[in-house]
Design a protein around this motif. Sequence first.
Motif, PDB file in Angstrom:
ATOM      1  N   TYR A   1       0.420  -0.984   0.068  1.00  0.00           N
ATOM      2  CA  TYR A   1      -0.195  -0.133   0.631  1.00  0.00           C
ATOM      3  C   TYR A   1       1.044   1.412  -0.023  1.00  0.00           C
ATOM      4  CZ  TYR A   1      -3.430   3.003   1.637  1.00  0.00           C
ATOM      5  OH  TYR A   1      -3.884   4.805   2.011  1.00  0.00           O
ATOM      6  N   THR A   2       1.971   1.417   0.315  1.00  0.00           N
ATOM      7  CA  THR A   2       2.751   2.371   1.155  1.00  0.00           C
ATOM      8  C   THR A   2       3.791   2.775  -0.818  1.00  0.00           C
ATOM      9  OG1 THR A   2       3.357   1.805   2.971  1.00  0.00           O
ATOM     10  CG2 THR A   2       4.958   3.515   1.916  1.00  0.00           C
ATOM     11  N   TYR A   3       4.623   1.285  -1.137  1.00  0.00           N
ATOM     12  CA  TYR A   3       4.015   1.846  -2.815  1.00  0.00           C
ATOM     13  C   TYR A   3       3.646   2.706  -3.413  1.00  0.00           C
ATOM     14  CZ  TYR A   3       5.977   0.466  -7.801  1.00  0.00           C
ATOM     15  OH  TYR A   3       6.150   0.371  -8.867  1.00  0.00           O
ATOM     16  N   PHE A   4       2.202   1.921  -3.173  1.00  0.00           N
ATOM     17  CA  PHE A   4       1.364   2.215  -4.458  1.00  0.00           C
ATOM     18  C   PHE A   4       0.777   3.841  -4.512  1.00  0.00           C
ATOM     19  CE2 PHE A   4      -3.950   2.979  -4.835  1.00  0.00           C
ATOM     20  CZ  PHE A   4      -3.741   2.675  -6.243  1.00  0.00           C
ATOM     21  N   ARG A   5       1.141   3.543  -2.846  1.00  0.00           N
ATOM     22  CA  ARG A   5       0.262   5.160  -2.578  1.00  0.00           C
ATOM     23  C   ARG A   5       1.635   6.286  -2.879  1.00  0.00           C
ATOM     24  NH1 ARG A   5       0.006   6.701   3.461  1.00  0.00           N
ATOM     25  NH2 ARG A   5       2.261   6.056   3.346  1.00  0.00           N
ATOM     26  N   GLU A   6       3.116   6.433  -3.453  1.00  0.00           N
ATOM     27  CA  GLU A   6       4.128   6.754  -3.278  1.00  0.00           C
ATOM     28  C   GLU A   6       3.828   6.979  -5.080  1.00  0.00           C
ATOM     29  OE1 GLU A   6       5.779   9.069  -1.717  1.00  0.00           O
ATOM     30  OE2 GLU A   6       5.357   7.941   0.338  1.00  0.00           O
ATOM     31  N   GLU A   7       3.317   5.992  -5.457  1.00  0.00           N
ATOM     32  CA  GLU A   7       3.157   5.500  -7.180  1.00  0.00           C
ATOM     33  C   GLU A   7       2.369   6.548  -7.324  1.00  0.00           C
ATOM     34  OE1 GLU A   7       5.000   4.151 -10.513  1.00  0.00           O
ATOM     35  OE2 GLU A   7       5.845   4.438  -8.783  1.00  0.00           O
ATOM     36  N   LEU A   8       1.602   6.856  -6.577  1.00  0.00           N
ATOM     37  CA  LEU A   8       0.544   7.833  -7.752  1.00  0.00           C
ATOM     38  C   LEU A   8       0.740   8.992  -6.893  1.00  0.00           C
ATOM     39  CD1 LEU A   8      -2.764   5.609  -6.005  1.00  0.00           C
ATOM     40  CD2 LEU A   8      -2.130   5.763  -8.726  1.00  0.00           C
ATOM     41  N   ARG A   9       1.589   9.518  -6.062  1.00  0.00           N
ATOM     42  CA  ARG A   9       2.034  10.766  -5.683  1.00  0.00           C
ATOM     43  C   ARG A   9       2.486  11.299  -6.711  1.00  0.00           C
ATOM     44  NH1 ARG A   9       3.230  10.075  -0.616  1.00  0.00           N
ATOM     45  NH2 ARG A   9       1.456  10.682  -0.062  1.00  0.00           N
ATOM     46  N   ARG A  10       3.636  10.557  -6.909  1.00  0.00           N
ATOM     47  CA  ARG A  10       4.381  11.227  -7.966  1.00  0.00           C
ATOM     48  C   ARG A  10       4.682  11.181  -9.545  1.00  0.00           C
ATOM     49  NH1 ARG A  10       8.209   8.280 -11.167  1.00  0.00           N
ATOM     50  NH2 ARG A  10       7.004   6.001 -10.932  1.00  0.00           N
ATOM     51  N   THR A  11       3.416  10.168  -9.817  1.00  0.00           N
ATOM     52  CA  THR A  11       2.947  10.360 -11.832  1.00  0.00           C
ATOM     53  C   THR A  11       2.070  11.430 -11.569  1.00  0.00           C
ATOM     54  OG1 THR A  11       1.762   8.191 -10.825  1.00  0.00           O
ATOM     55  CG2 THR A  11       3.730   7.740 -11.519  1.00  0.00           C
TER      56      THR A  11
ATOM     57  N   SER B   1      -3.741  -7.826  -6.584  1.00  0.00           N
ATOM     58  CA  SER B   1      -3.910  -8.007  -7.750  1.00  0.00           C
ATOM     59  C   SER B   1      -5.178  -6.886  -7.863  1.00  0.00           C
ATOM     60  CB  SER B   1      -5.273  -9.093  -7.698  1.00  0.00           C
ATOM     61  OG  SER B   1      -4.809 -10.116  -7.557  1.00  0.00           O
ATOM     62  N   LYS B   2      -6.265  -6.222  -6.851  1.00  0.00           N
ATOM     63  CA  LYS B   2      -6.903  -4.244  -7.448  1.00  0.00           C
ATOM     64  C   LYS B   2      -5.551  -4.178  -7.269  1.00  0.00           C
ATOM     65  CE  LYS B   2     -11.199  -6.126  -5.338  1.00  0.00           C
ATOM     66  NZ  LYS B   2     -12.224  -5.061  -4.959  1.00  0.00           N
ATOM     67  N   VAL B   3      -4.575  -3.888  -6.484  1.00  0.00           N
ATOM     68  CA  VAL B   3      -3.777  -2.261  -6.782  1.00  0.00           C
ATOM     69  C   VAL B   3      -2.586  -2.752  -8.158  1.00  0.00           C
ATOM     70  CG1 VAL B   3      -1.413  -1.405  -5.627  1.00  0.00           C
ATOM     71  CG2 VAL B   3      -2.941  -2.014  -4.237  1.00  0.00           C
ATOM     72  N   ASP B   4      -2.654  -3.629  -8.030  1.00  0.00           N
ATOM     73  CA  ASP B   4      -1.847  -3.820 -10.041  1.00  0.00           C
ATOM     74  C   ASP B   4      -1.826  -4.005 -11.179  1.00  0.00           C
ATOM     75  OD1 ASP B   4       0.389  -4.918  -8.194  1.00  0.00           O
ATOM     76  OD2 ASP B   4      -0.194  -7.588  -8.766  1.00  0.00           O
ATOM     77  N   GLU B   5      -3.956  -4.141 -10.590  1.00  0.00           N
ATOM     78  CA  GLU B   5      -4.612  -3.552 -12.315  1.00  0.00           C
ATOM     79  C   GLU B   5      -4.719  -2.072 -11.968  1.00  0.00           C
ATOM     80  OE1 GLU B   5      -8.314  -4.187 -13.791  1.00  0.00           O
ATOM     81  OE2 GLU B   5      -8.465  -5.005 -11.282  1.00  0.00           O
ATOM     82  N   ILE B   6      -4.971  -1.234 -11.140  1.00  0.00           N
ATOM     83  CA  ILE B   6      -4.744  -0.055 -11.459  1.00  0.00           C
ATOM     84  C   ILE B   6      -3.297   1.160 -11.724  1.00  0.00           C
ATOM     85  CG2 ILE B   6      -4.460   2.522 -10.205  1.00  0.00           C
ATOM     86  CD1 ILE B   6      -6.732   1.212  -8.100  1.00  0.00           C
ATOM     87  N   ILE B   7      -2.823   0.132 -10.832  1.00  0.00           N
ATOM     88  CA  ILE B   7      -0.944   0.323 -11.177  1.00  0.00           C
ATOM     89  C   ILE B   7      -0.379   0.218 -12.953  1.00  0.00           C
ATOM     90  CG2 ILE B   7       1.681   0.009 -11.412  1.00  0.00           C
ATOM     91  CD1 ILE B   7       0.897  -0.206  -8.099  1.00  0.00           C
ATOM     92  N   LYS B   8      -1.319  -0.652 -13.367  1.00  0.00           N
ATOM     93  CA  LYS B   8      -0.961  -0.919 -14.284  1.00  0.00           C
ATOM     94  C   LYS B   8      -1.529   0.143 -15.856  1.00  0.00           C
ATOM     95  CE  LYS B   8      -1.535  -5.269 -18.093  1.00  0.00           C
ATOM     96  NZ  LYS B   8      -1.629  -6.432 -18.041  1.00  0.00           N
TER      97      LYS B   8
END
Length: 420
Positions: free
Chosen positions: A345-355, A411-418
């Motif tokens: 979750y921390t990786y997903f949150r930082e990825e959204l903040r960066r991109t 799986s849901k996090v990976d789908e959003i990042i993809k």
Amino acid sequence: MRQKVLTAFFAALVFLALAWMLYGMLGARRFVWQPTLDHESDEPFGCQLFDQMAEATLPNGYTYYSGDLDSLLRSGRRMSLLLVNFYHEWDADALARLDSCVRSGSKLMLVTTSSFLPYCEGFQAWKDLEESMRSYNSYFEKEDLAKCLKGKAPSDTLLCGDGTRIVVPPTLLSWRLDKSAPHFVFTCKLLPNSSGKPMKGDGAVSARAKWGRGELHIVTTPLLFTNYGVLDDQISKFLGYELAKIADKPVVRIDPSCMYSVRSVQQEDKTVSPLYFMLDHPPLRWALYTLVAAAVLLMFFTARRRQRVIPVVAAPVNRNLEFVRILGTIYFRNHDNHDLLCKKYTYFREELRRTLLIDIEDKRSEQSNVRNLSQRTGLPEETVSETLLLLRTLTAEGAQVSNQQLTEAVSKVDEIIKQL
């Protein structure tokens, strides 16, 4: 008025200067009658035309040589040597080497006067030859030649061995051979003006003799072997008769300056170098050549670059997979699904903040964040909102996460990042 006079004066000077220049360029050339026997001189007593004539007519070739005499004689090839000299006195050592070359089988035609011979002890044959040469006219004067050409002075006649009679000006015949010449056969004799009969054993201008295994030809008329002689119909016959005696081999004309040896000067100073001493003696010379050849071969075979064996470079090992396996093993042993999901979750949150510059932890902007994230990924807003709610619920402190919940959330996090 004064200005006009000065202008006329300077104009006259310019006119005279131009006239003088044109006369120098287009006027009749004045010949230099001083005998030089120079290879590049086109004066009457130079040898430029003579050398060109010999090069074009001699069947086995004709060359002019002005280099080192030792290098020429050391070549070992059989040849005919031509040496035309009028003034220079020769070096005794160079004459000795020339004598050795002739005795080994070459031919030598000396076109010279008696003053060419130095005192060389041990070469009595050359001294006897010098004593047999007598002066006919001790010097050359172009005035005497002019008188002969104008018919004011009698000409001389040469009788060649083939019976040809050649009329020449007497001022060009400086020396003659008399009957005291040892072992020589006279091939061209000088006829007296009065009777027209050949002299008996006297008055020859050319002779030949066996000299060891070679032949020595003496011609006492160096002024005939010049440009003047080539252009004169009578003298050119004499030149053809004399050159035919040595034309069976390649003819090399030696410049008189080659007869000066550096070695003789060194011997007088007692400073003969060891290298020159070795080169002068055939056994030592060949030993030196062998040593130099051995040194060259040694350098060739041992001075090559020695190449080391290049080791085979192994491909770098990929440690990332091993690292992942270690981490997976640690998490599998601990079975801490909550901690693993928190890191995801921390990786997903930082990825959204960066991109996307979206902070999903901001409750005040949650609706706009969900809408923006839905537009960027193409997923329905309900799906995005449910995913965020699921993540917050499972990552809350003290929550229990099963394996199925962990798999679903990842799986849901990976789908959003993809879809980003």
